[in-house]
Design an enzyme around this catalytic site. Structure first.
Site, mmCIF file in Angstrom:
data_model
loop_
_atom_site.group_PDB
_atom_site.id
_atom_site.type_symbol
_atom_site.label_atom_id
_atom_site.label_comp_id
_atom_site.label_asym_id
_atom_site.label_seq_id
_atom_site.Cartn_x
_atom_site.Cartn_y
_atom_site.Cartn_z
ATOM 1 N N GLU A 98 0.867 -1.183 0.000
ATOM 2 C CA GLU A 98 0.000 0.000 0.000
ATOM 3 C C GLU A 98 0.903 1.232 0.000
ATOM 4 O O GLU A 98 1.776 1.359 0.861
ATOM 5 C CB GLU A 98 -0.906 0.013 1.227
ATOM 6 C CG GLU A 98 -1.844 1.195 1.252
ATOM 7 C CD GLU A 98 -2.745 1.236 2.475
ATOM 8 O OE1 GLU A 98 -3.534 2.193 2.596
ATOM 9 O OE2 GLU A 98 -2.643 0.329 3.314
ATOM 10 N N ARG A 134 6.354 -12.828 10.187
ATOM 11 C CA ARG A 134 6.941 -11.525 9.895
ATOM 12 C C ARG A 134 8.373 -11.453 10.399
ATOM 13 O O ARG A 134 8.785 -12.241 11.253
ATOM 14 C CB ARG A 134 6.115 -10.416 10.552
ATOM 15 C CG ARG A 134 4.743 -10.222 9.960
ATOM 16 C CD ARG A 134 3.935 -9.217 10.734
ATOM 17 N NE ARG A 134 3.646 -9.678 12.088
ATOM 18 C CZ ARG A 134 2.828 -9.063 12.930
ATOM 19 N NH1 ARG A 134 2.249 -7.938 12.566
ATOM 20 N NH2 ARG A 134 2.604 -9.558 14.127
ATOM 21 N N LYS A 194 4.692 0.569 9.366
ATOM 22 C CA LYS A 194 4.695 1.854 8.674
ATOM 23 C C LYS A 194 3.998 2.948 9.477
ATOM 24 O O LYS A 194 4.438 4.092 9.480
ATOM 25 C CB LYS A 194 4.028 1.706 7.303
ATOM 26 C CG LYS A 194 4.962 1.222 6.223
ATOM 27 C CD LYS A 194 4.376 1.387 4.828
ATOM 28 C CE LYS A 194 3.213 0.470 4.582
ATOM 29 N NZ LYS A 194 2.731 0.544 3.183
#
Length: 571
Positions: A44, A270, A280
């Site tokens: 994104e 992750r 982010k």
């Protein structure tokens, strides 16, 4: 999450396969997808990529490459409020810097907005979606909790005709933000909260970076993500473990719509690194609150920040491979990342001399005006790198830490009456200490050199234990040097106690700026993107933003101390 995990030798190194490649090979053996392998990376564009994203990029691209497949880059541009062209451009630059090429397969979720809208209409017509007029707060309340089932919205049983009419009016811009949403009609009693009539579309009257003001409604991530995968013919949708609970919804969309492909979602753990934040939203806060100078601040774990600091793609990919793929969340020691960085830089970086805290030395028996060019090996790890010549003269700088007036035992640097070796040059002995009469601080040292000791050899065979780097005062180039430390003081800054938040552990000493450094003259032409080893100081690179021939600025990429090697030796 496992604390401070030290990864073992990965299965890939021993010739085995990680669990994802095992699944891929099983699918190939079963003839699924006609033998195709097609992966994607769907960021994104609401911030900069960080090293956690690099794990996803390396995994998706690596698997496509290993099995002769294809790899797409697709931007999930479904939230115009947070997305910017700057982020798109930075992500493209970062992925190319890592060494990956998506050929002609660069896509955007916005490419499919019309198709996604048609899919939404299909769900409404099949009574699998409805327009809900509850407020956002009411939707949250109706949704229930992990221990309490949700309850149906009073608008859940609207007729198909009413839903179609409302949804078309919503697209036409007749309603304000928050007035309505489109929700899937699944199961408000599902134990999986993601299946409790998730929102598919919401009203956003904001300018979109690609479609402008064409749309006033935008699809939610889960809806756009799964269907974009299907439209592109993705075979394996590889994502991090946080999407595991979303997989049933991903599959529901695929199963309930006439899509051209049925991708398989697979989740992996992750990347979590000590003293580091890899979210982010939180990195954005560091930028917006001015804790760092920007997304590319060399202290940041963003790929642009790491690149500016002097990290290499090879080191990052080697580190990610060493961490490996699993489904178990763990915390990786930052020392492992630094180990792989040193391993890479050690092989490629020329050795140079730089004095970060200068102390002047006058060699009293050196002829005034004489300059001697002494040879120095560029990189002992790379014989092909050759040698260079460095000017040596009557006045030189050494490090302040390389002299002690009253040294303790086992101090082998320079002190009154003691000899040391100057790297590539001669032995010198300290004869006199000159101090500032007002402050008492040491201003310079008076030394003599042994003309027979060039290169560290003497006719009498004597040796000294201390060796110092140096630069000629006359020829040295002024430089600013920036020394970086961990961005946070706590190994796991996200694991906070009551009343704490990650920002409370921001390391205010994470940057030290030294403004009076001196470097050897050959560094005047050092280019951004190149790295060198300052002898005994670490690995450094010119700052890509602030450095120029008239004002050299060097970032320390990583120090010389290798804690990971020590950890491995203890095991």
């Amino acid at each position: 999450m496992e604390e401070n995990r030290i990864p073992e030798e990965t299965e890939e190194k021993s010739g085995g396969k990680d669990f994802i490649r095992t699944i891929i090979e099983e699918d190939l053996a079963a003839g699924k997808n006609g033998g195709r392998i097609h992966t994607r990376f769907p960021p994104e564009p609401n911030g900069y990529l960080h090293i956690g994203h690099a794990k996803a990029i390396v995994t998706n691209y690596g698997i496509a490459e290993d099995y002769g497949g294809k790899y797409n880059l697709r931007f999930d541009d479904t939230n115009p409020v947070k997305e910017e062209t700057e982020y798109v451009n930075s992500m493209i630059e970062d992925i190319r810097w890592l060494g990956y090429d998506w050929e002609d397969r660069l896509f955007y979720a916005s490419d499919y907005f019309e198709q996604l809208f048609e899919y939404a209409l299909t769900l409404i017509k099949e009574d699998k979606a409805y327009v809900d007029s509850l407020s956002a707060q009411e939707i949250r309340e109706y949704r229930g909790t992990l221990t309490k089932p949700g309850k149906d919205s009073p608008y859940r049983n609207r007729s198909r005709e009413e839903n179609l009419e409302l949804f078309l009016r919503i697209r036409n811009g007749e309603f304000e933000e928050g007035a309505h949403v489109l929700r899937a009609k699944i199961d408000m009693a599902s134990p999986n909260l993601n299946m409790r009539d998730p929102t598919l579309y919401r009203i956003r009257k904001a300018h979109h970076i690609r479609t402008g003001d064409t749309w006033c409604i935008y699809p939610m991530y889960d809806f756009a993500h799964s269907l974009s995968d299907a439209i592109e013919g993705i075979t394996h949708s590889l994502c991090d473990i946080s999407f595991e609970n979303h997989r049933p919804l991903y599959d529901w969309f695929i199963e309930n719509l006439p899509v051209p492909a049925a991708p398989r979602q697979i989740e992996f753990a992750r990347l979590n690194i000590t003293y580091t934040i890899l979210h982010k939203r939180k990195l954005r806060r560091l930028v917006e609150e001015g804790h760092v100078t920007g997304w590319d601040d060399p202290r940041m774990p963003t790929l642009s920040g790491l690149r500016r600091r002097g990290y290499t793609p090879e080191a990052i990919k080697s580190f990610i491979k060493a961490v490996g793929l699993s489904k178990v969340e763990s915390m990786v020691d930052h020392a492992l990342l630094e180990y792989h960085l040193r391993e890479d830089l050690n092989a490629r970086s020329p050795r140079v001399m730089a004095v970060l805290k200068p102390l002047k030395v006058v060699i009293t028996n050196w002829p005034t005006g004489k300059v001697e060019m002494v040879p120095a090996v560029n990189n002992p790890e790379d014989p092909a790198s050759g040698t260079r010549l460095i000017p040596f003269s009557k006045e030189i700088y050494i490090e302040q830490d390389d002299f002690m007036e009253d040294p303790p035992k086992k101090y082998f640097r320079l002190s009154p009456g003691r000899e040391i070796r100057l790297k590539h040059a001669y032995y010198i002995r300290c004869d006199e200490v000159i101090k500032d009469p007002d402050t008492g601080c040491i201003r310079e040292l008076r030394c003599t050199y042994d003309p027979e000791s060039r290169g560290g050899m003497t006719p009498d065979g004597r040796k000294v234990r201390g060796t110092s780097h140096w630069v000629s005062v006359e020829h040295a180039v002024p430089a600013e040097v920036r020394i970086y430390d961990h961005l946070f003081t706590k190994p796991d800054p996200e694991n906070t106690g009551e009343g704490e938040e990650f920002i409370d552990f921001f390391n205010t000493d994470s940057l030290t700026v030294l403004t009076d450094c001196r470097v050897e003259p050959g560094l005047r032409d050092a280019k951004p993107g190149t790295t060198c080893q300052f002898l005994r100081q670490g690995y450094f690179c010119p700052d890509s933003k602030d450095s120029s021939p008239d004002h050299l600025v060097f970032n320390r990429t990583v120090g010389m101390r290798d804690t990971w090697a020590k950890i491995q030796k203890k095991k």
